[in-house]
Design a protein around this motif. Structure first.
Motif, PDB file in Angstrom:
ATOM      1  N   ALA A   1       6.650  43.176 -88.392  1.00 16.01           N
ATOM      2  CA  ALA A   1       7.878  43.453 -89.133  1.00 16.01           C
ATOM      3  C   ALA A   1       9.070  42.623 -88.674  1.00 16.01           C
ATOM      4  O   ALA A   1      10.212  42.996 -88.956  1.00 16.01           O
ATOM      5  CB  ALA A   1       8.194  44.946 -89.059  1.00 16.01           C
ATOM      6  N   PHE A   2       8.834  41.586 -87.943  1.00 20.04           N
ATOM      7  CA  PHE A   2       9.954  40.702 -87.584  1.00 20.04           C
ATOM      8  C   PHE A   2       9.462  39.268 -87.525  1.00 20.04           C
ATOM      9  O   PHE A   2       8.282  39.019 -87.299  1.00 20.04           O
ATOM     10  CB  PHE A   2      10.602  41.100 -86.260  1.00 20.04           C
ATOM     11  CG  PHE A   2       9.654  41.239 -85.113  1.00 20.04           C
ATOM     12  CD1 PHE A   2       9.361  40.147 -84.313  1.00 20.04           C
ATOM     13  CD2 PHE A   2       9.058  42.460 -84.824  1.00 20.04           C
ATOM     14  CE1 PHE A   2       8.494  40.277 -83.242  1.00 20.04           C
ATOM     15  CE2 PHE A   2       8.193  42.589 -83.753  1.00 20.04           C
ATOM     16  CZ  PHE A   2       7.903  41.495 -82.962  1.00 20.04           C
TER      17      PHE A   2
ATOM     18  N   THR B   1      16.192  42.605 -85.681  1.00 15.17           N
ATOM     19  CA  THR B   1      15.280  43.686 -85.297  1.00 15.17           C
ATOM     20  C   THR B   1      15.939  44.820 -84.508  1.00 15.17           C
ATOM     21  O   THR B   1      15.678  45.994 -84.803  1.00 15.17           O
ATOM     22  CB  THR B   1      14.081  43.104 -84.520  1.00 15.17           C
ATOM     23  OG1 THR B   1      13.459  42.104 -85.345  1.00 15.17           O
ATOM     24  CG2 THR B   1      13.066  44.176 -84.192  1.00 15.17           C
ATOM     25  N   PRO B   2      16.795  44.550 -83.522  1.00 16.69           N
ATOM     26  CA  PRO B   2      17.412  45.675 -82.808  1.00 16.69           C
ATOM     27  C   PRO B   2      18.167  46.614 -83.743  1.00 16.69           C
ATOM     28  O   PRO B   2      18.056  47.845 -83.629  1.00 16.69           O
ATOM     29  CB  PRO B   2      18.348  44.988 -81.812  1.00 16.69           C
ATOM     30  CG  PRO B   2      17.718  43.653 -81.574  1.00 16.69           C
ATOM     31  CD  PRO B   2      17.173  43.247 -82.921  1.00 16.69           C
ATOM     32  N   GLY B   3      18.918  46.053 -84.677  1.00 11.76           N
ATOM     33  CA  GLY B   3      19.649  46.884 -85.630  1.00 11.76           C
ATOM     34  C   GLY B   3      18.709  47.603 -86.575  1.00 11.76           C
ATOM     35  O   GLY B   3      18.924  48.765 -86.929  1.00 11.76           O
TER      36      GLY B   3
ATOM     37  N   SER C   1      19.430  49.745 -96.440  1.00 13.49           N
ATOM     38  CA  SER C   1      20.048  48.634 -97.170  1.00 13.49           C
ATOM     39  C   SER C   1      21.235  48.017 -96.446  1.00 13.49           C
ATOM     40  O   SER C   1      21.670  46.925 -96.792  1.00 13.49           O
ATOM     41  CB  SER C   1      20.457  49.086 -98.578  1.00 13.49           C
ATOM     42  OG  SER C   1      21.400  50.131 -98.494  1.00 13.49           O
ATOM     43  N   GLY C   2      21.761  48.686 -95.433  1.00 14.31           N
ATOM     44  CA  GLY C   2      22.859  48.096 -94.674  1.00 14.31           C
ATOM     45  C   GLY C   2      22.400  47.122 -93.605  1.00 14.31           C
ATOM     46  O   GLY C   2      23.216  46.523 -92.910  1.00 14.31           O
ATOM     47  N   ASN C   3      21.095  46.979 -93.471  1.00 16.82           N
ATOM     48  CA  ASN C   3      20.542  46.072 -92.462  1.00 16.82           C
ATOM     49  C   ASN C   3      19.894  44.881 -93.154  1.00 16.82           C
ATOM     50  O   ASN C   3      18.840  45.016 -93.787  1.00 16.82           O
ATOM     51  CB  ASN C   3      19.500  46.806 -91.600  1.00 16.82           C
ATOM     52  CG  ASN C   3      20.135  47.845 -90.702  1.00 16.82           C
ATOM     53  OD1 ASN C   3      20.450  48.941 -91.145  1.00 16.82           O
ATOM     54  ND2 ASN C   3      20.345  47.491 -89.454  1.00 16.82           N
ATOM     55  N   LEU C   4      20.524  43.743 -93.045  1.00 17.84           N
ATOM     56  CA  LEU C   4      20.015  42.544 -93.707  1.00 17.84           C
ATOM     57  C   LEU C   4      19.067  41.784 -92.789  1.00 17.84           C
ATOM     58  O   LEU C   4      19.208  41.809 -91.562  1.00 17.84           O
ATOM     59  CB  LEU C   4      21.174  41.644 -94.118  1.00 17.84           C
ATOM     60  CG  LEU C   4      22.238  42.304 -94.999  1.00 17.84           C
ATOM     61  CD1 LEU C   4      23.289  41.276 -95.410  1.00 17.84           C
ATOM     62  CD2 LEU C   4      21.615  42.952 -96.227  1.00 17.84           C
ATOM     63  N   CYS C   5      18.106  41.112 -93.380  1.00 15.07           N
ATOM     64  CA  CYS C   5      17.158  40.275 -92.636  1.00 15.07           C
ATOM     65  C   CYS C   5      17.063  38.927 -93.334  1.00 15.07           C
ATOM     66  O   CYS C   5      16.531  38.830 -94.429  1.00 15.07           O
ATOM     67  CB  CYS C   5      15.781  40.945 -92.591  1.00 15.07           C
ATOM     68  SG  CYS C   5      14.500  39.903 -91.852  1.00 15.07           S
ATOM     69  N   ARG C   6      17.577  37.921 -92.673  1.00 10.10           N
ATOM     70  CA  ARG C   6      17.587  36.599 -93.321  1.00 10.10           C
ATOM     71  C   ARG C   6      16.193  36.011 -93.405  1.00 10.10           C
ATOM     72  O   ARG C   6      15.949  35.078 -94.159  1.00 10.10           O
ATOM     73  CB  ARG C   6      18.532  35.660 -92.589  1.00 10.10           C
ATOM     74  CG  ARG C   6      18.179  35.464 -91.132  1.00 10.10           C
ATOM     75  CD  ARG C   6      19.293  34.753 -90.398  1.00 10.10           C
ATOM     76  NE  ARG C   6      19.124  34.917 -88.960  1.00 10.10           N
ATOM     77  CZ  ARG C   6      20.030  34.597 -88.068  1.00 10.10           C
ATOM     78  NH1 ARG C   6      21.172  34.083 -88.458  1.00 10.10           N
ATOM     79  NH2 ARG C   6      19.824  34.772 -86.794  1.00 10.10           N
TER      80      ARG C   6
END
Ligand code: FES
Ligand code: FES
Length: 193
Positions: free
Chosen positions: A121-122, A128-130, A172-177
């Motif tokens: 998942a990363f 990832t921490p967030g 949804s407040g955690n974005l992953c580029r």
């Protein structure tokens, strides 16, 4: 004019005390003063979620007393997730904070950390921490029956099932580029079951 204040917090169960400029954010306290670089500075504007930590400020205004980990996001302690870049450290003096460094139980990773590994998942891992702190809280929030915008109308009469839509809405407040979203959803759902 004095622009600094002495304050104490309990971070991952450890007492932390310092004299800090009033403008110091919780994120900068963690990274620059407490040496905890797990929470990441992405946007520094409350838009990416990379700096998310768990905050239990029920005892705000009191001296940071008996500690303990709240990394389970448990309903008893009911910590909330916050963007630490938007929180002034002086405003949460006496609170208890859990960062990604506090989620594991010694050498044993938190179940969500293990699920992130198991589900790949990363990618770069910057978010990832967030994501982990948010995910831990999301699972607790759903178990406590707190609805989201994706929940059916009405007040839940028990735990909310974390469907993929629920996880996506709540995270949804955690974005992953890197776009690891699909696997993050899988990991959160696995631990929520
Ligand atoms: S660093 Fe992006 S929300 Fe805090
Ligand atoms: S894994 Fe790279 S930003 Fe999410």
């Amino acid at each position: 004019m004095n622009t600094s204040t002495a304050l104490s917090l309990r971070i991952n169960g450890e007492l932390f005390s310092a004299v800090l400029d009033h403008r110091t954010t919780l994120l900068d306290l963690l990274r620059e003063h407490a040496g905890l670089t797990g929470a990441k500075k992405g946007c520094d504007h409350g838009q990416c979620g990379a700096c998310t930590v768990l905050l239990d400020d029920r005892r705000r205004g009191e001296t940071a007393g008996e500690g303990g980990r709240h990394g389970d996001g448990g309903q008893a302690g009911a910590p909330r997730r916050v963007n630490s870049c938007l929180v002034l450290a002086v405003s949460v003096a006496g609170a208890r904070v859990t960062t990604v460094e506090g989620l594991a139980d010694g050498d044993r990773p938190h179940p969500l950390q293990q699920a992130f590994v198991d589900h790949d998942a990363f990618q770069c891992g910057f978010c990832t921490p967030g994501q982990l702190c948010s995910g831990v809280a999301v699972i607790a929030e759903a178990r406590a029956g707190r609805p989201s915008a994706a929940s059916p109308p009405g007040v839940p009469d028990g735990p909310v099932e974390l469907t993929a839509a629920e996880v996506r809405e709540r995270m949804s407040g955690n974005l992953c580029r890197c776009g690891a979203y699909a696997h993050i959803v899988d990991a959160v759902q696995e631990v929520a079951r």
